[in-house]
Design a protein around this motif. Structure first.
Motif, PDB file in Angstrom:
ATOM      1  N   THR A 154      12.436   0.842  13.278  1.00 47.53           N
ATOM      2  CA  THR A 154      11.723   0.794  11.997  1.00 47.53           C
ATOM      3  C   THR A 154      10.853   2.026  11.820  1.00 47.53           C
ATOM      4  OG1 THR A 154      11.648  -1.615  12.047  1.00 47.53           O
ATOM      5  CG2 THR A 154      10.076  -0.505  10.589  1.00 47.53           C
ATOM      6  N   ARG A 155      10.880   2.574  10.625  1.00 45.92           N
ATOM      7  CA  ARG A 155      10.006   3.690  10.258  1.00 45.92           C
ATOM      8  C   ARG A 155       9.369   3.396   8.913  1.00 45.92           C
ATOM      9  NH1 ARG A 155      11.099   9.851  10.947  1.00 45.92           N
ATOM     10  NH2 ARG A 155       9.592   9.419  12.575  1.00 45.92           N
ATOM     11  N   TRP A 156       8.097   3.704   8.799  1.00 51.64           N
ATOM     12  CA  TRP A 156       7.393   3.552   7.542  1.00 51.64           C
ATOM     13  C   TRP A 156       7.325   4.909   6.844  1.00 51.64           C
ATOM     14  CZ3 TRP A 156       2.759  -0.277   7.208  1.00 51.64           C
ATOM     15  CH2 TRP A 156       3.174  -1.533   7.681  1.00 51.64           C
ATOM     16  N   TYR A 188       0.816  -1.210   0.000  1.00 48.86           N
ATOM     17  CA  TYR A 188       0.000   0.000   0.000  1.00 48.86           C
ATOM     18  C   TYR A 188       0.853   1.265   0.000  1.00 48.86           C
ATOM     19  CZ  TYR A 188      -4.434   2.390   0.176  1.00 48.86           C
ATOM     20  OH  TYR A 188      -5.510   3.160  -0.161  1.00 48.86           O
ATOM     21  N   LEU A 189       1.840   1.303  -0.907  1.00 48.77           N
ATOM     22  CA  LEU A 189       2.629   2.497  -1.196  1.00 48.77           C
ATOM     23  C   LEU A 189       3.536   2.931  -0.047  1.00 48.77           C
ATOM     24  CD1 LEU A 189      -0.092   4.533  -3.107  1.00 48.77           C
ATOM     25  CD2 LEU A 189       1.699   3.117  -4.065  1.00 48.77           C
ATOM     26  N   TYR A 190       3.965   1.994   0.774  1.00 53.07           N
ATOM     27  CA  TYR A 190       4.903   2.291   1.852  1.00 53.07           C
ATOM     28  C   TYR A 190       6.210   1.543   1.633  1.00 53.07           C
ATOM     29  CZ  TYR A 190       1.602   4.635   5.014  1.00 53.07           C
ATOM     30  OH  TYR A 190       0.718   5.513   5.591  1.00 53.07           O
ATOM     31  N   VAL A 191       7.296   2.132   2.159  1.00 49.67           N
ATOM     32  CA  VAL A 191       8.528   1.389   2.364  1.00 49.67           C
ATOM     33  C   VAL A 191       8.816   1.396   3.857  1.00 49.67           C
ATOM     34  CG1 VAL A 191       9.497   1.892   0.094  1.00 49.67           C
ATOM     35  CG2 VAL A 191      10.005   3.428   2.005  1.00 49.67           C
ATOM     36  N   SER A 192       9.381   0.310   4.343  1.00 46.78           N
ATOM     37  CA  SER A 192       9.752   0.192   5.745  1.00 46.78           C
ATOM     38  C   SER A 192      11.275   0.204   5.826  1.00 46.78           C
ATOM     39  CB  SER A 192       9.191  -1.108   6.322  1.00 46.78           C
ATOM     40  OG  SER A 192       9.622  -1.284   7.660  1.00 46.78           O
ATOM     41  N   VAL A 193      11.821   1.127   6.611  1.00 47.59           N
ATOM     42  CA  VAL A 193      13.270   1.318   6.682  1.00 47.59           C
ATOM     43  C   VAL A 193      13.731   1.135   8.118  1.00 47.59           C
ATOM     44  CG1 VAL A 193      15.174   2.916   6.297  1.00 47.59           C
ATOM     45  CG2 VAL A 193      13.223   2.917   4.738  1.00 47.59           C
ATOM     46  N   GLN A 194      14.791   0.376   8.289  1.00 50.55           N
ATOM     47  CA  GLN A 194      15.411   0.223   9.602  1.00 50.55           C
ATOM     48  C   GLN A 194      16.682   1.040   9.651  1.00 50.55           C
ATOM     49  OE1 GLN A 194      16.084  -3.842  10.760  1.00 50.55           O
ATOM     50  NE2 GLN A 194      13.998  -4.071  11.536  1.00 50.55           N
ATOM     51  N   ALA A 253      15.080  10.173 -12.100  1.00 52.66           N
ATOM     52  CA  ALA A 253      13.881  10.283 -11.264  1.00 52.66           C
ATOM     53  C   ALA A 253      14.283  10.435  -9.806  1.00 52.66           C
ATOM     54  CB  ALA A 253      12.987   9.052 -11.438  1.00 52.66           C
ATOM     55  N   VAL A 254      13.527  11.254  -9.074  1.00 59.27           N
ATOM     56  CA  VAL A 254      13.755  11.477  -7.645  1.00 59.27           C
ATOM     57  C   VAL A 254      12.472  11.145  -6.903  1.00 59.27           C
ATOM     58  CG1 VAL A 254      14.499  13.094  -5.871  1.00 59.27           C
ATOM     59  CG2 VAL A 254      15.346  13.353  -8.224  1.00 59.27           C
ATOM     60  N   ALA A 255      12.541  10.230  -5.942  1.00 58.31           N
ATOM     61  CA  ALA A 255      11.371   9.805  -5.172  1.00 58.31           C
ATOM     62  C   ALA A 255      11.315  10.564  -3.852  1.00 58.31           C
ATOM     63  CB  ALA A 255      11.423   8.304  -4.907  1.00 58.31           C
ATOM     64  N   LEU A 256      10.126  11.105  -3.539  1.00 63.25           N
ATOM     65  CA  LEU A 256       9.896  11.812  -2.293  1.00 63.25           C
ATOM     66  C   LEU A 256       8.935  10.998  -1.436  1.00 63.25           C
ATOM     67  CD1 LEU A 256      10.302  14.032  -4.685  1.00 63.25           C
ATOM     68  CD2 LEU A 256       9.609  15.659  -2.932  1.00 63.25           C
ATOM     69  N   PHE A 257       9.382  10.663  -0.217  1.00 61.64           N
ATOM     70  CA  PHE A 257       8.568   9.931   0.736  1.00 61.64           C
ATOM     71  C   PHE A 257       8.307  10.810   1.957  1.00 61.64           C
ATOM     72  CE2 PHE A 257      10.502   6.582  -1.729  1.00 61.64           C
ATOM     73  CZ  PHE A 257       9.548   5.567  -1.774  1.00 61.64           C
ATOM     74  N   SER A 258       7.351  10.399   2.778  1.00 57.03           N
ATOM     75  CA  SER A 258       7.112  11.089   4.039  1.00 57.03           C
ATOM     76  C   SER A 258       8.303  10.909   4.973  1.00 57.03           C
ATOM     77  CB  SER A 258       5.838  10.551   4.704  1.00 57.03           C
ATOM     78  OG  SER A 258       5.990   9.164   5.003  1.00 57.03           O
ATOM     79  N   HIS A 259       8.364  11.755   6.013  1.00 57.47           N
ATOM     80  CA  HIS A 259       9.412  11.696   7.038  1.00 57.47           C
ATOM     81  C   HIS A 259      10.810  11.908   6.462  1.00 57.47           C
ATOM     82  CE1 HIS A 259       6.258  10.370   9.684  1.00 57.47           C
ATOM     83  NE2 HIS A 259       6.052   9.289   8.974  1.00 57.47           N
TER      84      HIS A 259
END
Length: 430
Positions: free
Chosen positions: A161-163, A149-155, A183-189
């Motif tokens: 962990t942050r989504w 659902y359009l998230y990545v989970s990063v440790q 291309a440049v991807a913009l995510f939350s946080h």
């Protein structure tokens, strides 16, 4: 032979085609190109067109399914054949949009994704599709997974962990560029990553200059827009802080250390206040310098709450919802580092901003009633309209018009500018 059809038969064929098919139609042969030249149903090459969701076929005023690959295009530079100054709208479907949503674009290319962040570039006119690397292969991050659902989970290095939810992908170069796409991807946080043609992964851009970037629990920190200019990637946050990265120091293979962030001093005229809602966009001036476009207004009754209108979208912006009433544009002198206020982008031009890569168009004489010159057109405004028009000729604020094109009340996909382009690879006349 098809090339020898009578003109009236060409008209019958064109009347049964969707807008994208009509764009392809002239590329078949010279006779077909001539037949389409004056068609009122034809989208003109390079015209500023708003991409939005398609029809509400079930009458429930919401778009709950994107599997059909349907969309609508609204040409804001031409009037409808029904008169009354209304813009022309077209409906279409694209195979490459089935089960996917657009999250960015440049010219006639879209960036699309499915729910699991399998991102690819799509040209709806030609049907060409170019897959981008998986975000699981993001160099510079400890561990990345795709929970869906359009998230990545990063440790992080402490195994916390942050989504991060996808906001958009800025397509700085299309596959038609001599060196390929960028291309440049913009995510939350505050997560920012880029990839280029030939890369097997994304590269995360680190920013140790901003204290908010190191705060693991800071949900308000995010990048709002990015642009690449003269080998540097510039980014602006939702609070107006600006940074740059020298892309020349990073190899295209993504195996060297990502370039460090450099603080870019913001224009002193921009007043940051908790009272105002604010949004920021980046573009380039006619002289090739960096522009920052500052949109401001009053926070609406949902103070401190993200834009409720887009909270249920497949892809949404992290911004606060506010009633915008003004805009200021500032140009950076690359040599001195000084900013100046810009009051004129050209008496024959208009600037188009949004999730798309910014672009200007030249307004033909006599077309000022449809496209206002020396104006900025912002797609997907914080106040809930599809388009906001800011007239720089009107002085300090310049907010003159709000436009709505969407064909349903609660679309899942964001309105975004799209420039259809014909591909005149004409067949040999027989």
């Amino acid at each position: 032979m098809w090339a020898d059809l009578l003109p009236e038969l060409f008209d019958l064929v064109v009347d049964r085609l969707d807008a994208i098919s009509i764009l392809r139609f002239p590329a078949a042969c010279k006779s077909w190109a001539a037949a389409c030249k004056d068609s009122p149903r034809r989208l003109r090459s390079g015209s500023p067109t708003l991409l939005s969701s398609g029809l509400d076929l079930e009458g429930i005023e919401t778009e709950h399914d994107v599997n059909a690959g349907a969309f609508a295009l609204h040409d804001v530079s031409s009037s409808s054949t029904t008169g009354g100054g209304r813009r022309s709208s077209f409906l279409g479907e694209a195979e490459g949009l089935k089960g996917r949503t657009w999250i960015g674009g440049k010219d006639d290319w879209l960036v699309t994704t499915d729910y699991h962040l399998n991102v690819e570039l799509l040209n709806p006119v030609t049907g060409d599709r170019v897959p981008l690397p998986s975000f699981e292969n993001t160099w510079g991050l400890v561990e990345v997974t795709l929970p869906g659902y359009l998230y990545v989970s990063v440790q992080d290095r402490w195994r916390r962990t942050r989504w991060h939810k996808m906001i958009k992908v800025t397509l700085c170069q299309t596959p038609a560029h001599p060196s390929g796409y960028l291309a440049v991807a913009l995510f939350s946080h505050g997560l920012l990553a880029y990839t280029a043609a030939g890369d097997k992964s994304w590269t995360a851009l680190k920013n140790k200059n901003d204290p908010a970037a190191s705060r693991f629990d800071d949900a308000c920190y995010y990048y709002m827009d990015t642009i690449v200019l003269k080998g540097k990637l510039f980014a602006v946050t939702g609070s107006g802080l600006m940074y740059s990265w020298d892309m020349k120091t990073s190899s295209s293979s993504g195996t060297t250390e990502a370039p460090p962030a450099v603080v870019v001093r913001s224009p002193e005229e921009i007043k940051f206040s908790d009272h105002y809602g604010q949004g920021f966009y980046l573009a380039t001036s006619s002289s090739g310098q960096l522009l920052v476009i500052y949109v401001y207004g009053d926070i609406n009754c949902s103070f401190g709450v993200k834009d409720n209108r887009v909270s249920s979208r497949l892809v949404f912006n992290e911004r606060l919802s506010f009633d915008e009433f003004g805009m200021s544009i500032h140009e950076l002198d690359a040599r001195s580092g000084a900013w100046r206020r810009v009051a004129d982008i050209g008496e024959d031009r208009a600037l188009f901003l949004g999730a798309n890569y910014p672009f200007y168009i030249n307004v033909p004489p006599g077309s000022e009633e449809l496209i206002k010159t020396n104006c900025v057109y912002v797609a997907d405004t914080p106040s809930g309209y599809d388009v906001g028009v800011f007239d720089l000729k009107k002085g300090k604020h310049g907010y003159v018009e709000r436009l709505t094109y969407s064909l349903m009340a609660d679309p899942l996909q964001m309105p975004m500018w799209f420039r259809p382009t014909t591909h005149p690879r004409l067949a040999t006349e027989r």
